[in-house]
Design a protein around this motif. Structure first.
Motif, PDB file in Angstrom:
ATOM      1  N   ALA A  97       0.834  -1.204   0.000  1.00  0.00           N
ATOM      2  CA  ALA A  97       0.000   0.000   0.000  1.00  0.00           C
ATOM      3  C   ALA A  97       0.869   1.255   0.000  1.00  0.00           C
ATOM      4  N   ASP A  98       1.977   1.226   0.745  1.00  0.00           N
ATOM      5  CA  ASP A  98       2.889   2.374   0.770  1.00  0.00           C
ATOM      6  C   ASP A  98       3.508   2.602  -0.605  1.00  0.00           C
ATOM      7  N   VAL A  99       3.917   1.521  -1.249  1.00  0.00           N
ATOM      8  CA  VAL A  99       4.532   1.631  -2.569  1.00  0.00           C
ATOM      9  C   VAL A  99       3.537   2.185  -3.578  1.00  0.00           C
ATOM     10  N   THR A 100       2.316   1.652  -3.567  1.00  0.00           N
ATOM     11  CA  THR A 100       1.280   2.129  -4.488  1.00  0.00           C
ATOM     12  C   THR A 100       0.980   3.601  -4.253  1.00  0.00           C
ATOM     13  N   PHE A 101       0.874   3.985  -2.999  1.00  0.00           N
ATOM     14  CA  PHE A 101       0.603   5.384  -2.654  1.00  0.00           C
ATOM     15  C   PHE A 101       1.667   6.301  -3.242  1.00  0.00           C
ATOM     16  N   ALA A 102       2.937   5.979  -3.025  1.00  0.00           N
ATOM     17  CA  ALA A 102       4.011   6.828  -3.519  1.00  0.00           C
ATOM     18  C   ALA A 102       4.079   6.827  -5.046  1.00  0.00           C
ATOM     19  N   GLN A 103       3.967   5.644  -5.642  1.00  0.00           N
ATOM     20  CA  GLN A 103       4.074   5.552  -7.105  1.00  0.00           C
ATOM     21  C   GLN A 103       2.935   6.284  -7.807  1.00  0.00           C
ATOM     22  N   GLN A 104       1.774   6.345  -7.203  1.00  0.00           N
ATOM     23  CA  GLN A 104       0.643   7.028  -7.834  1.00  0.00           C
ATOM     24  C   GLN A 104       0.576   8.514  -7.458  1.00  0.00           C
ATOM     25  N   MET A 105       0.944   8.815  -6.220  1.00  0.00           N
ATOM     26  CA  MET A 105       0.856  10.215  -5.799  1.00  0.00           C
ATOM     27  C   MET A 105       1.922  11.078  -6.446  1.00  0.00           C
ATOM     28  N   ILE A 106       3.055  10.486  -6.827  1.00  0.00           N
ATOM     29  CA  ILE A 106       4.091  11.277  -7.498  1.00  0.00           C
ATOM     30  C   ILE A 106       3.572  11.869  -8.815  1.00  0.00           C
ATOM     31  N   PRO A 107       3.070  11.071  -9.764  1.00  0.00           N
ATOM     32  CA  PRO A 107       2.544  11.685 -10.993  1.00  0.00           C
ATOM     33  C   PRO A 107       1.305  12.539 -10.743  1.00  0.00           C
TER      34      PRO A 107
END
Length: 249
Positions: A97-107
């Protein structure tokens, strides 16, 4: 205890009692302790025929009174080891969930910054210009923070050059993103029309970011990522209220 420590260091006391045999004349006995951590060894001498000098006895007394022992030569590295272990635990404390959050929130943040930068030369309202500046100032550093997390976690960092349609509106997991046509319309607008379009789009964009952040708060493991998600929720809810007021004015 002091007498025992001294006896242990210098050996049996030298006696002057004529009835007690003494060591052979002229033999110099050497006792030394060697440290392995870069300390100088302590060397004491006893003369078989003569009592210890006052200078030597004073040194021995000082040694015992100071509480110095051979174990002081070692270095205590347990604190450093504990600190390294704690740092390692922090770096690896994350989940999917942390990885998905960062990978999606960046763009997601990158698009918000792109939209905010369009205000220069297009926006009319001073409030809208200030809002755009605040969005860029807040989300730029957050992009850098999340990028660093992904690198520390050994995860893929979004390239930042994805097309709006690839990560945009209707993309499912990326709520609130604008597509190419919407971004093109915003870029072509000017003045009051730009202000209104920007506010409407950014409200939708913020609502999507809040939805993503709420998922992270519920499912994330990294304390740092969850804290950022909570900050995004608080900041962007306040900005939505401001933008709605500007639209209603």
């Amino acid at each position: 205890m002091v007498e025992a420590a001294v006896a242990d260091v210098v050996g049996p006391a030298v006696t002057t009692d004529p009835l007690v045999p003494r060591p052979a004349s002229g033999r110099l006995e050497e006792r030394s302790s060697t440290c392995t951590a870069g300390h100088q060894p302590t060397v004491l001498f006893t003369d078989g025929d003569h009592a210890l000098t006052k200078k030597t006895l004073a040194a021995v007394a000082l040694l015992a009174a100071s509480g110095l022992t051979l174990t002081a030569c070692g270095d205590d590295t347990s604190g450093d080891s504990d600190g390294q272990a704690q740092s390692s635990d922090t770096a690896t404390s994350f989940n999917d969930a942390d990885v998905t959050f960062a990978q999606q929130m960046i763009p997601h943040h990158q698009q918000a910054v792109e939209m905010a930068q369009m205000a220069d030369g297009r926006a009319t309202s001073a409030e809208v210009k200030e809002l755009a500046e605040n969005i860029e100032a807040a989300q730029g550093p957050e992009i850098e923070t999340m990028t660093n997390w992904l690198e520390e976690w050994g995860q893929e960092v979004p390239s930042g050059d994805m097309e709006h349609g690839d990560m945009g509106h209707g993309g499912g997991d990326m709520a609130g993103m604008m597509d190419d046509e919407q971004m093109s319309d915003l870029e072509d607008a000017m003045g009051g029309s730009w202000d209104q379009m920007f506010l409407e789009m950014m409200i939708e964009h913020h609502e999507g970011a809040i939805e993503m952040a709420e998922t992270e708060v519920d499912e994330g493991e990294s304390p740092e990522a969850v804290a950022l998600a909570e900050k995004i929720i608080t900041d962007q809810q306040a900005e939505i209220a401001l933008m709605q007021d500007l639209l209603d004015a």
